[in-house]
Design a protein around this motif. Sequence first.
Motif, PDB file in Angstrom:
ATOM      1  N   GLY A 104       0.788  -1.222   0.000  1.00  0.00           N
ATOM      2  CA  GLY A 104       0.000   0.000   0.000  1.00  0.00           C
ATOM      3  C   GLY A 104       0.818   1.267   0.000  1.00  0.00           C
ATOM      4  N   ASN A 105       2.014   1.189   0.588  1.00  0.00           N
ATOM      5  CA  ASN A 105       2.852   2.383   0.707  1.00  0.00           C
ATOM      6  C   ASN A 105       4.036   2.399  -0.257  1.00  0.00           C
ATOM      7  N   GLY A 106       4.093   1.407  -1.150  1.00  0.00           N
ATOM      8  CA  GLY A 106       5.096   1.395  -2.204  1.00  0.00           C
ATOM      9  C   GLY A 106       6.522   1.242  -1.713  1.00  0.00           C
ATOM     10  N   VAL A 107       6.719   0.386  -0.709  1.00  0.00           N
ATOM     11  CA  VAL A 107       8.058   0.133  -0.183  1.00  0.00           C
ATOM     12  C   VAL A 107       8.288  -1.380  -0.145  1.00  0.00           C
ATOM     13  N   SER A 108       9.531  -1.778   0.131  1.00  0.00           N
ATOM     14  CA  SER A 108       9.845  -3.203   0.230  1.00  0.00           C
ATOM     15  C   SER A 108      10.928  -3.422   1.274  1.00  0.00           C
ATOM     16  N   ASP A 109      11.027  -4.663   1.736  1.00  0.00           N
ATOM     17  CA  ASP A 109      12.035  -5.058   2.733  1.00  0.00           C
ATOM     18  C   ASP A 109      11.990  -4.133   3.948  1.00  0.00           C
ATOM     19  N   LEU A 110      10.794  -3.890   4.434  1.00  0.00           N
ATOM     20  CA  LEU A 110      10.594  -2.955   5.536  1.00  0.00           C
ATOM     21  C   LEU A 110      10.850  -3.639   6.874  1.00  0.00           C
ATOM     22  N   SER A 111      11.646  -3.009   7.725  1.00  0.00           N
ATOM     23  CA  SER A 111      11.856  -3.517   9.072  1.00  0.00           C
ATOM     24  C   SER A 111      10.738  -3.014   9.979  1.00  0.00           C
ATOM     25  N   ALA A 112      10.503  -3.726  11.079  1.00  0.00           N
ATOM     26  CA  ALA A 112       9.499  -3.278  12.046  1.00  0.00           C
ATOM     27  C   ALA A 112       9.871  -1.907  12.590  1.00  0.00           C
ATOM     28  N   LYS A 113      11.167  -1.679  12.803  1.00  0.00           N
ATOM     29  CA  LYS A 113      11.630  -0.395  13.331  1.00  0.00           C
ATOM     30  C   LYS A 113      11.300   0.743  12.373  1.00  0.00           C
ATOM     31  N   ALA A 114      11.490   0.514  11.069  1.00  0.00           N
ATOM     32  CA  ALA A 114      11.194   1.555  10.079  1.00  0.00           C
ATOM     33  C   ALA A 114       9.700   1.827  10.008  1.00  0.00           C
ATOM     34  N   MET A 115       8.878   0.764  10.093  1.00  0.00           N
ATOM     35  CA  MET A 115       7.434   0.953  10.085  1.00  0.00           C
ATOM     36  C   MET A 115       6.989   1.727  11.317  1.00  0.00           C
ATOM     37  N   ASP A 116       7.569   1.402  12.475  1.00  0.00           N
ATOM     38  CA  ASP A 116       7.228   2.111  13.704  1.00  0.00           C
ATOM     39  C   ASP A 116       7.567   3.598  13.612  1.00  0.00           C
ATOM     40  N   ALA A 117       8.650   3.924  12.943  1.00  0.00           N
ATOM     41  CA  ALA A 117       9.044   5.332  12.811  1.00  0.00           C
ATOM     42  C   ALA A 117       7.994   6.114  12.023  1.00  0.00           C
ATOM     43  N   VAL A 118       7.476   5.511  10.951  1.00  0.00           N
ATOM     44  CA  VAL A 118       6.435   6.169  10.159  1.00  0.00           C
ATOM     45  C   VAL A 118       5.158   6.302  10.982  1.00  0.00           C
ATOM     46  N   LEU A 119       4.755   5.221  11.631  1.00  0.00           N
ATOM     47  CA  LEU A 119       3.533   5.248  12.438  1.00  0.00           C
ATOM     48  C   LEU A 119       3.636   6.253  13.577  1.00  0.00           C
ATOM     49  N   HIS A 120       4.819   6.364  14.175  1.00  0.00           N
ATOM     50  CA  HIS A 120       4.975   7.280  15.305  1.00  0.00           C
ATOM     51  C   HIS A 120       4.773   8.728  14.865  1.00  0.00           C
ATOM     52  N   ALA A 121       5.260   9.042  13.662  1.00  0.00           N
ATOM     53  CA  ALA A 121       5.068  10.400  13.143  1.00  0.00           C
ATOM     54  C   ALA A 121       3.606  10.652  12.796  1.00  0.00           C
ATOM     55  N   GLU A 122       2.896   9.616  12.375  1.00  0.00           N
ATOM     56  CA  GLU A 122       1.493   9.777  11.958  1.00  0.00           C
ATOM     57  C   GLU A 122       0.530   9.762  13.140  1.00  0.00           C
ATOM     58  N   ARG A 123       0.938   9.151  14.253  1.00  0.00           N
ATOM     59  CA  ARG A 123       0.004   9.007  15.385  1.00  0.00           C
ATOM     60  C   ARG A 123       0.034  10.185  16.345  1.00  0.00           C
ATOM     61  N   LEU A 124       1.128  10.945  16.358  1.00  0.00           N
ATOM     62  CA  LEU A 124       1.278  11.985  17.369  1.00  0.00           C
ATOM     63  C   LEU A 124       1.538  13.355  16.752  1.00  0.00           C
ATOM     64  N   ASP A 125       1.026  14.365  17.421  1.00  0.00           N
ATOM     65  CA  ASP A 125       1.291  15.763  17.076  1.00  0.00           C
ATOM     66  C   ASP A 125       1.581  16.501  18.373  1.00  0.00           C
ATOM     67  N   ARG A 126       2.857  16.720  18.659  1.00  0.00           N
ATOM     68  CA  ARG A 126       3.293  17.351  19.903  1.00  0.00           C
ATOM     69  C   ARG A 126       2.748  16.604  21.123  1.00  0.00           C
ATOM     70  N   GLY A 127       2.824  15.303  21.060  1.00  0.00           N
ATOM     71  CA  GLY A 127       2.423  14.467  22.180  1.00  0.00           C
ATOM     72  C   GLY A 127       0.941  14.126  22.219  1.00  0.00           C
ATOM     73  N   LYS A 128       0.149  14.741  21.349  1.00  0.00           N
ATOM     74  CA  LYS A 128      -1.285  14.461  21.304  1.00  0.00           C
ATOM     75  C   LYS A 128      -1.631  13.728  20.004  1.00  0.00           C
TER      76      LYS A 128
END
Length: 207
Positions: A104-128
């Motif tokens: 869905g996101n047009g990437v390959s060989d993704l590590s869990a750590k790399a996926m978490d980094a993207v999700l962390h940026a998408e889930r929070l805005d200044r802690g909220k």
Amino acid sequence: MPLQNRVTPTGDIVASEHRGTFTGNRGIIHDPATRTLLNKRWSSPAWLTCVCEFRGRRREVMSQQSWTELFFLDEATAFAAGHRPCFYCRRDDAKRFRAAWEQGNGVSDLSAKAMDAVLHAERLDRGKKRLHPLPMPLAALPDGAMVQANGESYLVAGGRILRWSFAGYERADVTGPAMLLTPPSTVRAFQAGYRPVLHPSAIAALG
């Protein structure tokens, strides 16, 4: 009294008598002596969704200096809050989700750590909780996506809109402007074929 460990689609952690169907964690965020939350709401960018029973193991909730047990109504709720399947207790689901996430996101060989980094940026805005504009009309969102409107959370499933509560879902209409709760990268994984597990009340409400 219920412990403060039930998670809403907005990612808030509150007390409720309804446990839900999935557990998970964001690292250690509680004091085991008092079984209460610390001021922080996460200690790791790996926000996981786990099964409530695994190999017969039993834990006394929030009693150890270990990960803090959180509970979700269903997997759609956990995804909306910004969590993903655990690669330990839900390995097959986690692998299916990663494959759909990559497609869905047009990437390959993704590590869990790399996926978490993207999700962390998408889930929070200044802690909220970060809210996102809808990427498509509300009814066209894939099954499992959740939105917020008029201060309430809603699930999209089967082309219908269901209002969320700790007790389950019920049919409803969204009358005001809606914002996306589920991280956009996760919505794209849904579009690529991953289907989150829904609470039985959602199935009943869809009839």
